[in-house]
Design an enzyme around this catalytic site. Structure first.
Site, PDB file in Angstrom:
ATOM      1  N   HIS A  47       0.542  -0.793  -0.581  1.00 37.63           N
ATOM      2  CA  HIS A  47      -0.056   0.402   0.055  1.00 37.63           C
ATOM      3  C   HIS A  47       0.690   1.347  -0.278  1.00 37.63           C
ATOM      4  O   HIS A  47       0.535   2.507  -0.633  1.00 37.63           O
ATOM      5  CB  HIS A  47      -1.092   0.135   1.044  1.00 37.63           C
ATOM      6  N   GLU A 152      -4.607 -12.180   6.979  1.00 35.63           N
ATOM      7  CA  GLU A 152      -5.063 -10.786   7.443  1.00 35.63           C
ATOM      8  C   GLU A 152      -6.878 -10.980   6.880  1.00 35.63           C
ATOM      9  O   GLU A 152      -7.641 -10.244   6.354  1.00 35.63           O
ATOM     10  CB  GLU A 152      -4.109  -9.821   7.010  1.00 35.63           C
ATOM     11  N   ASP A 178      -7.807  -5.562   7.399  1.00 34.51           N
ATOM     12  CA  ASP A 178      -7.867  -7.005   6.197  1.00 34.51           C
ATOM     13  C   ASP A 178      -8.878  -7.421   7.462  1.00 34.51           C
ATOM     14  O   ASP A 178     -10.007  -8.168   6.404  1.00 34.51           O
ATOM     15  CB  ASP A 178      -7.173  -7.680   5.293  1.00 34.51           C
TER      16      ASP A 178
HETATM   17  C1  3PY Z   1      -3.391  -4.910   7.356  1.00 34.15           C
HETATM   18  O1  3PY Z   1      -4.443  -3.912   8.572  1.00 34.15           O
HETATM   19  O2  3PY Z   1      -4.670  -5.229   6.679  1.00 34.15           O
HETATM   20  C2  3PY Z   1      -2.559  -4.695   7.213  1.00 34.15           C
HETATM   21  O3  3PY Z   1      -2.148  -4.684   5.696  1.00 34.15           O
HETATM   22  C3  3PY Z   1      -1.435  -3.448   7.394  1.00 34.15           C
HETATM   23  O4  3PY Z   1      -0.808  -2.757   7.228  1.00 34.15           O
HETATM   24 MG    MG Z   2      -3.715  -5.488   4.972  1.00 28.50          MG
END
Ligand code: 3PY
Ligand code: MG
Length: 256
Positions: A47, A152, A178
């Site tokens: 990101h 995630e 996520d």
């Molecule tokens: C998330 O919180 O999804 C991340 O990838 C943190 O960078």
């Molecule tokens: Mg993430």
């Protein structure tokens, strides 16, 4: 770096590591972060806006400031995982590892044979880290560099034990945004919601049971402290735009 305990050694000894998180593709920012009290500094290609050249230059700045560097690669970019290690990163963070096959692909890219399939070519890592020769690199790199699989998604959470059991995966990195997005069925991004507490604790507990490292993205000091309290040993804080904004706020508040 030779002579200093590696990031891997510190984590395996049970240290708590707080890492910077740099999205802006400017090596001076990564280096400046590394000159503060962070234990490590990561640069973000997923990101964040980093490309391979800014990653290469940022790793140089971080290591010259005396800190280990980590790189979050883009989703599915296992070639970049190998390159980040060749550039001298001590940790690679791979987002969206949602299957055992993804975890195995990460190991293949980051570990030399026979554990993985990492191709030979670490010239920059050797010079940056003062590793004396190829034989030392070959004998030490698989242990001294870290492959972190991001857990995630709901899918990854359901496969947590299987992902943790993949040999060569050194730890799991929990992405709370996520994870909340997928656990809520796409309804919300709620990284600090009360209902996230159970999966967050479960990930740390299962990592510990497998003898692996639990990592998380902390966003702010309160959340970072909470992650450390519930068993995470590597916690990233950031990104860098927040350091800048909060520094400006503090400075202007000092005028009033
Ligand atoms: C998330 O919180 O999804 C991340 O990838 C943190 O960078
Ligand atoms: Mg993430």
């Amino acid at each position: 770096m030779m002579g200093k305990p590696t990031l891997a050694a510190r984590l395996r000894a049970g240290d708590s590591i707080y890492s910077g998180w740099i999205a802006t593709p400017e090596p001076l920012i990564a280096e400046t972060a590394a000159r503060q009290a962070f234990d490590c500094v990561c640069v973000d290609m997923q990101h964040g806006l980093h490309d391979p050249v800014s990653v290469m230059r940022s790793i140089g700045g971080i290591v010259h400031a005396g800190k280990p560097a980590g790189v979050r690669v883009p989703v599915g970019d296992f070639a970049m995982a190998s390159r980040a290690l060749d550039m001298g990163a001590e940790a690679v963070i791979a987002p969206m590892i949602n299957s055992v096959a993804d975890a195995r692909a990460l190991v293949a890219a980051t570990k030399y044979p026979s554990l993985g399939e990492r191709s030979w070519g670490p010239a920059r890592a050797l010079s940056l880290q003062g590793i004396p020769d190829a034989a030392t690199q070959l004998a030490t790199a698989n242990d001294a560099t870290l492959a972190f699989a991001m857990v995630e998604t709901k899918q990854a959470l359901d496969l947590l034990d299987e992902i943790l059991a993949v040999e060569g995966i050194d730890g799991v990195f929990m992405g709370p945004s996520d994870l909340s997005l997928t656990l809520s069925g796409g309804k919300e991004v709620a990284p600090a919601a009360d209902w996230m507490d159970e999966p967050i604790r479960r990930i740390a507990a299962r990592a510990r049971a497998h003898g692996k490292i639990a990592c998380a993205f902390g966003a702010d000091p309160v959340r970072a402290r909470y992650f450390t309290d519930v068993g995470y040993h590597f916690v990233a804080l950031g990104p860098d735009a927040i350091y800048l904004a909060s520094g400006i706020r503090t400075m202007l508040e000092g005028l009033r």
